[in-house]
Design a protein around this motif. Structure first.
Motif, PDB file in Angstrom:
ATOM      1  N   ARG A   1     -25.212  -6.219  57.608  1.00  0.00           N
ATOM      2  CA  ARG A   1     -25.376  -6.102  59.058  1.00  0.00           C
ATOM      3  C   ARG A   1     -24.119  -6.591  59.759  1.00  0.00           C
ATOM      4  O   ARG A   1     -23.553  -7.627  59.388  1.00  0.00           O
ATOM      5  CB  ARG A   1     -26.612  -6.890  59.531  1.00  0.00           C
ATOM      6  CG  ARG A   1     -27.911  -6.281  59.007  1.00  0.00           C
ATOM      7  CD  ARG A   1     -29.138  -7.124  59.284  1.00  0.00           C
ATOM      8  NE  ARG A   1     -30.300  -6.529  58.636  1.00  0.00           N
ATOM      9  CZ  ARG A   1     -31.216  -5.765  59.246  1.00  0.00           C
ATOM     10  NH1 ARG A   1     -31.088  -5.522  60.539  1.00  0.00           N
ATOM     11  NH2 ARG A   1     -32.222  -5.256  58.575  1.00  0.00           N
TER      12      ARG A   1
ATOM     13  N   HIS B   1     -24.318  -2.608  63.706  1.00  0.00           N
ATOM     14  CA  HIS B   1     -24.633  -1.640  62.642  1.00  0.00           C
ATOM     15  C   HIS B   1     -25.533  -2.304  61.603  1.00  0.00           C
ATOM     16  O   HIS B   1     -25.417  -3.503  61.339  1.00  0.00           O
ATOM     17  CB  HIS B   1     -23.371  -1.156  61.918  1.00  0.00           C
ATOM     18  CG  HIS B   1     -22.425  -0.381  62.762  1.00  0.00           C
ATOM     19  ND1 HIS B   1     -22.777   0.763  63.430  1.00  0.00           N
ATOM     20  CD2 HIS B   1     -21.106  -0.584  63.036  1.00  0.00           C
ATOM     21  CE1 HIS B   1     -21.716   1.235  64.081  1.00  0.00           C
ATOM     22  NE2 HIS B   1     -20.693   0.428  63.862  1.00  0.00           N
TER      23      HIS B   1
ATOM     24  N   LEU C   1     -25.858  -1.479  57.771  1.00  0.00           N
ATOM     25  CA  LEU C   1     -25.197  -0.666  56.754  1.00  0.00           C
ATOM     26  C   LEU C   1     -26.112  -0.541  55.540  1.00  0.00           C
ATOM     27  O   LEU C   1     -26.237  -1.466  54.744  1.00  0.00           O
ATOM     28  CB  LEU C   1     -23.856  -1.287  56.359  1.00  0.00           C
ATOM     29  CG  LEU C   1     -22.901  -1.611  57.525  1.00  0.00           C
ATOM     30  CD1 LEU C   1     -21.622  -2.267  57.003  1.00  0.00           C
ATOM     31  CD2 LEU C   1     -22.569  -0.352  58.326  1.00  0.00           C
TER      32      LEU C   1
ATOM     33  N   TRP D   1     -16.752   0.827  53.947  1.00  0.00           N
ATOM     34  CA  TRP D   1     -17.393   1.250  55.190  1.00  0.00           C
ATOM     35  C   TRP D   1     -16.386   1.419  56.326  1.00  0.00           C
ATOM     36  O   TRP D   1     -15.441   0.634  56.449  1.00  0.00           O
ATOM     37  CB  TRP D   1     -18.431   0.212  55.630  1.00  0.00           C
ATOM     38  CG  TRP D   1     -19.490  -0.075  54.618  1.00  0.00           C
ATOM     39  CD1 TRP D   1     -19.420  -0.984  53.592  1.00  0.00           C
ATOM     40  CD2 TRP D   1     -20.766   0.540  54.511  1.00  0.00           C
ATOM     41  NE1 TRP D   1     -20.579  -0.977  52.872  1.00  0.00           N
ATOM     42  CE2 TRP D   1     -21.435  -0.060  53.409  1.00  0.00           C
ATOM     43  CE3 TRP D   1     -21.436   1.524  55.248  1.00  0.00           C
ATOM     44  CZ2 TRP D   1     -22.725   0.306  53.020  1.00  0.00           C
ATOM     45  CZ3 TRP D   1     -22.717   1.879  54.862  1.00  0.00           C
ATOM     46  CH2 TRP D   1     -23.351   1.285  53.770  1.00  0.00           C
TER      47      TRP D   1
ATOM     48  N   VAL E   1     -16.042   0.665  59.948  1.00  0.00           N
ATOM     49  CA  VAL E   1     -16.737  -0.262  60.823  1.00  0.00           C
ATOM     50  C   VAL E   1     -17.032   0.358  62.184  1.00  0.00           C
ATOM     51  O   VAL E   1     -17.967  -0.040  62.880  1.00  0.00           O
ATOM     52  CB  VAL E   1     -15.931  -1.569  60.984  1.00  0.00           C
ATOM     53  CG1 VAL E   1     -14.734  -1.390  61.899  1.00  0.00           C
ATOM     54  CG2 VAL E   1     -16.820  -2.699  61.485  1.00  0.00           C
TER      55      VAL E   1
ATOM     56  N   GLY F   1     -19.879   3.007  61.258  1.00  0.00           N
ATOM     57  CA  GLY F   1     -20.995   2.407  60.541  1.00  0.00           C
ATOM     58  C   GLY F   1     -21.461   3.239  59.370  1.00  0.00           C
ATOM     59  O   GLY F   1     -22.638   3.212  59.010  1.00  0.00           O
TER      60      GLY F   1
END
Length: 326
Positions: free
Chosen positions: A141, A152, A154, A185, A187, A190
């Motif tokens: 998270r 987000h 994730l 990822w 960012v 997300g």
């Protein structure tokens, strides 16, 4: 006429550069449970330790003196992160809680709610006011530090997310899971940019190089080195044959890995060669199963190594210049 098989030549690694040996300098006692997490302040004057005894302790780094004990968690403190820009310490725990401690008032000033199970890892973004946490609910998270809102969630890992790493370059978040995968990822979006499936066992730990866009992952099968942002596999570090719980790397290109059996291995970052093997000695009265090394971090100079261990102690290791034989 027999057909001759040809093989691709292996990429030649750089020769290992000489490194000093490491020796135990100090043992710090005070916790009554396994020491699961460590974090050093940017001033290099103090560090924090989190333990299965549900406390966080603040220690003076030069002397090893205990300065403060913070209580509030009702589960093992699994992860710690000290903000380089604010007087804040972030802690995560088996109790599902994420706490922000104001170190000027020595009390909790924020909680971040959302994880459905124990939280195992925490990291601060180096340039943005973002906090990233991950845990047993198989998600990572991303939180806004000030509003406490989750930006987000994730999702993608199939099992516990055991480690998280942030980086200035894209991808800015790296997660490692017990499903033997590493995810990179974006960012901003997300979303997953890449899934690295080279490991065959649970990936328990990650560490980024302080000056390069590279990182290392530790699992039972291997230590592996990767390049960011695309997640290109670079090489293995072979020879640490145990469950690897923690890895750390300093500016001097020394990589250290800590194992479940109390073993420490020191590696040359460039060549991947192991230049020193040590075994941490459990404190008198400890059980054999309490030899594990659960956490590690270098101080800001890279000249001291801290390890958090199953014998409830924190050990401080120091680089020692080895004089050449005459």
């Amino acid at each position: 006429m027999s057909q001759q098989l040809t093989t691709q030549p292996k990429t030649k690694r750089p020769d290992a550069r000489p490194h000093s040996q490491w020796r135990l300098m100090r043992v710090q006692s005070g916790h009554t449970g396994w020491v699961r997490s460590l974090a050093v302040d940017v001033s290099n004057q103090w560090f924090a330790s989190g333990s299965a005894d549900r406390t966080i302790k603040i220690w003076d780094l030069p002397s090893g003196t205990l300065k403060l004990t913070l209580t509030g968690h009702i589960g093992s403190v699994r992860g710690l992160a000290v903000s380089p820009r604010h007087p804040y310490l972030f802690s995560v725990s088996d109790d599902k809680m994420i706490k922000c401690w104001d170190l000027e008032q020595n009390k909790v000033v924020r909680h971040y709610h959302g994880h459905l199970s124990g939280v195992y890892a925490v990291a601060l973004h180096p340039t943005l006011d973002l906090l990233v946490t991950a845990g047993r609910d198989a998600t990572a998270r991303v939180w806004d530090l000030r509003t406490r809102q989750a930006i987000h969630v994730l999702g993608g890992h199939k099992q516990t997310v055991s480690a998280v790493l942030t980086n200035e370059c894209k991808p800015q978040i790296v997660t490692a899971g017990m499903d033997a995968t590493i995810r990179l990822w974006d960012v901003v979006a997300g979303k997953t940019m890449a899934v690295l499936t080279h490991h065959k066992r649970s990936v328990r730990t990650l560490a980024g190089h302080p000056t390069e866009y590279t990182f290392v992952s530790g699992a039972t099968d291997h230590l592996k080195k990767w390049k960011l942002p695309e997640g290109t596999f670079l090489n293995d570090f072979d020879g640490h044959d145990t469950v690897i719980n923690t890895v750390s790397v300093n500016h001097d290109n020394v990589l250290v890995s800590g194992g479940d059996n109390g073993s420490l291995r020191f590696w040359d970052w460039g060549s991947g060669e192991c230049f020193q093997k040590l075994d941490s000695i459990p404190q008198p009265g400890s059980l054999d199963c309490e030899a594990a090394i659960y956490a590690s971090t270098f101080d800001r100079t890279g000249l001291r190594l801290l390890t958090g261990e199953g014998d409830k102690s924190i050990k401080v290791w120091k680089e020692v210049e080895v004089e050449p034989d005459e």
